[in-house]
Design an enzyme around this catalytic site. Structure first.
Site, PDB file in Angstrom:
ATOM      1  N   CYS A 105      26.212  54.798  21.945  1.00 51.84           N
ATOM      2  CA  CYS A 105      26.827  53.819  21.041  1.00 51.84           C
ATOM      3  C   CYS A 105      26.948  54.404  19.644  1.00 51.84           C
ATOM      4  O   CYS A 105      26.361  53.895  18.697  1.00 51.84           O
ATOM      5  CB  CYS A 105      25.980  52.557  21.004  1.00 51.84           C
ATOM      6  SG  CYS A 105      25.511  51.957  22.609  1.00 51.84           S
ATOM      7  N   PHE A 245      32.163  48.671  39.546  1.00 52.17           N
ATOM      8  CA  PHE A 245      33.289  47.747  39.680  1.00 52.17           C
ATOM      9  C   PHE A 245      32.949  46.561  40.584  1.00 52.17           C
ATOM     10  O   PHE A 245      33.717  46.194  41.467  1.00 52.17           O
ATOM     11  CB  PHE A 245      34.538  48.463  40.195  1.00 52.17           C
ATOM     12  CG  PHE A 245      35.234  49.254  39.123  1.00 52.17           C
ATOM     13  CD1 PHE A 245      35.861  48.611  38.066  1.00 52.17           C
ATOM     14  CD2 PHE A 245      35.251  50.639  39.163  1.00 52.17           C
ATOM     15  CE1 PHE A 245      36.503  49.341  37.066  1.00 52.17           C
ATOM     16  CE2 PHE A 245      35.890  51.371  38.167  1.00 52.17           C
ATOM     17  CZ  PHE A 245      36.509  50.723  37.123  1.00 52.17           C
ATOM     18  N   ILE A 246      31.763  45.979  40.331  1.00 51.76           N
ATOM     19  CA  ILE A 246      31.342  44.801  41.105  1.00 51.76           C
ATOM     20  C   ILE A 246      32.008  43.585  40.480  1.00 51.76           C
ATOM     21  O   ILE A 246      31.567  43.059  39.456  1.00 51.76           O
ATOM     22  CB  ILE A 246      29.808  44.653  41.090  1.00 51.76           C
ATOM     23  CG1 ILE A 246      29.146  45.946  41.564  1.00 51.76           C
ATOM     24  CG2 ILE A 246      29.377  43.481  41.974  1.00 51.76           C
ATOM     25  CD1 ILE A 246      27.651  45.984  41.324  1.00 51.76           C
ATOM     26  N   ARG A 247      33.080  43.146  41.102  1.00 53.62           N
ATOM     27  CA  ARG A 247      33.866  42.042  40.555  1.00 53.62           C
ATOM     28  C   ARG A 247      34.371  41.178  41.699  1.00 53.62           C
ATOM     29  O   ARG A 247      35.042  41.677  42.600  1.00 53.62           O
ATOM     30  CB  ARG A 247      35.039  42.582  39.738  1.00 53.62           C
ATOM     31  CG  ARG A 247      34.595  43.466  38.580  1.00 53.62           C
ATOM     32  CD  ARG A 247      35.741  44.096  37.856  1.00 53.62           C
ATOM     33  NE  ARG A 247      35.271  45.003  36.811  1.00 53.62           N
ATOM     34  CZ  ARG A 247      36.062  45.679  35.979  1.00 53.62           C
ATOM     35  NH1 ARG A 247      37.385  45.532  36.084  1.00 53.62           N
ATOM     36  NH2 ARG A 247      35.553  46.486  35.074  1.00 53.62           N
ATOM     37  N   GLY A 248      34.014  39.899  41.641  1.00 52.57           N
ATOM     38  CA  GLY A 248      34.420  38.998  42.716  1.00 52.57           C
ATOM     39  C   GLY A 248      33.780  39.407  44.016  1.00 52.57           C
ATOM     40  O   GLY A 248      32.556  39.456  44.135  1.00 52.57           O
ATOM     41  N   ASP A 249      34.605  39.737  45.011  1.00 53.30           N
ATOM     42  CA  ASP A 249      34.080  40.155  46.310  1.00 53.30           C
ATOM     43  C   ASP A 249      34.368  41.631  46.575  1.00 53.30           C
ATOM     44  O   ASP A 249      34.459  42.075  47.717  1.00 53.30           O
ATOM     45  CB  ASP A 249      34.663  39.291  47.437  1.00 53.30           C
ATOM     46  CG  ASP A 249      36.193  39.387  47.513  1.00 53.30           C
ATOM     47  OD1 ASP A 249      36.797  40.022  46.619  1.00 53.30           O
ATOM     48  OD2 ASP A 249      36.762  38.843  48.473  1.00 53.30           O
ATOM     49  N   ARG A 250      34.501  42.415  45.478  1.00 58.78           N
ATOM     50  CA  ARG A 250      34.798  43.837  45.609  1.00 58.78           C
ATOM     51  C   ARG A 250      33.746  44.661  44.898  1.00 58.78           C
ATOM     52  O   ARG A 250      33.161  44.235  43.891  1.00 58.78           O
ATOM     53  CB  ARG A 250      36.173  44.156  45.010  1.00 58.78           C
ATOM     54  CG  ARG A 250      37.340  43.463  45.690  1.00 58.78           C
ATOM     55  CD  ARG A 250      38.621  43.675  44.921  1.00 58.78           C
ATOM     56  NE  ARG A 250      38.918  45.098  44.728  1.00 58.78           N
ATOM     57  CZ  ARG A 250      39.883  45.551  43.922  1.00 58.78           C
ATOM     58  NH1 ARG A 250      40.608  44.690  43.222  1.00 58.78           N
ATOM     59  NH2 ARG A 250      40.115  46.844  43.823  1.00 58.78           N
TER      60      ARG A 250
END
Length: 262
Positions: A105, A245-250
């Site tokens: 950062c 990329f853990i998003r929704g069901d993916r």
């Protein structure tokens, strides 16, 4: 001490400016002294400061663990953390000046690789801990529910330690390393075992975040973002499972495929 401050801003929306108050994250410089010797200044979010100090000193190999620390005195008014230790790893203290700037950062904190990192992470993660995809989606949903300050300010990183069913610790900070050090410090002081646990992280899985995860002894790291190529290479060497990329069901599994099941 407040971790969120209110700031008057001008917002441009639908063709016009409006003056409003907006929530912003607080920055707090904390200078750590070990046995009356100044070691480092960390710019952080002012909560769980003792956990941050213990986690930082242990993960960077300055001490071997909480047993080497006799006391931690946090003086919030001056931004000092005075640590009394009965053992200090002189090698790591001596060679802290030899470091590489990483993609962290910015320069707000001494977030650098130390030359001793390779020796600190020399045990491969051979745990038998596994997660199903449904467990991952459930944990990520809980993680998002615990990210109120992020949603309020957009200016912090979130991290969590979890097992297959629940989040054990959830910590946030303006510094990504700080959030992980706070988790490590909490676990060390509570006597919570980090083996057979996973780390959830809000941002990119870079090589230095992978190193921090390995130092915690966790064999799985989960994120809504992606790992870098170097992080994947290091994960394969250390046998750490990286899921991004853990998003929704993916989701995407980048290394350690055997730990993630349907």
């Amino acid at each position: 001490m407040e971790i969120v401050a209110q700031q008057k801003i001008r917002r441009f929306e639908s063709g016009s400016f409006t003056e409003i108050e907006s929530s912003v994250a607080t920055e707090y410089p904390l200078t750590i002294y070990v046995n009356d010797t100044e070691l480092v200044t960390i710019v952080c979010t002012p909560e769980y400061l003792e956990d941050l100090v213990v986690g930082f000193l242990t993960s960077e190999g300055i001490v071997r663990g909480p047993g080497d620390i006799d006391s931690v005195d946090i003086i919030e008014s001056t931004g000092h953390a005075k640590v009394t230790a009965n053992f200090v790893n002189k090698f790591n203290a001596k060679y802290r000046g030899k470091r590489y700037i990483t993609s962290c950062c910015g320069k707000s904190r001494e977030n650098f690789y130390f030359q001793s990192d390779a020796s600190l992470v020399n045990v491969k993660q051979n745990t038998s801990f596994t997660l199903t995809t449904n467990e991952i989606f459930h944990l990520m949903e809980k993680f998002e529910d615990n990210s109120a300050t992020f949603h309020q300010t957009g200016g912090v990183h979130n991290a969590a330690l979890c097992d297959s069913a629940e989040i054990i610790y959830s910590r946030m900070d303006i510094g990504r390393h700080n959030a992980l050090d706070k988790i490590y410090g909490s676990a060390l002081q509570d006597g919570t075992k980090t083996e057979n646990k996973a780390i959830i992280f809000s941002g990119r899985i870079s090589s230095e975040i992978l190193v921090k995860t390995a130092k915690l002894g966790c064999g799985i790291i989960l994120s809504r973002s992606a790992p870098t190529e170097l992080a994947i290479n290091m994960a394969e060497e250390l046998q750490i499972t990286t899921v991004g990329f853990i998003r929704g069901d993916r989701l995407n599994v980048y290394s350690g495929f055997e730990r993630i099941t349907k």
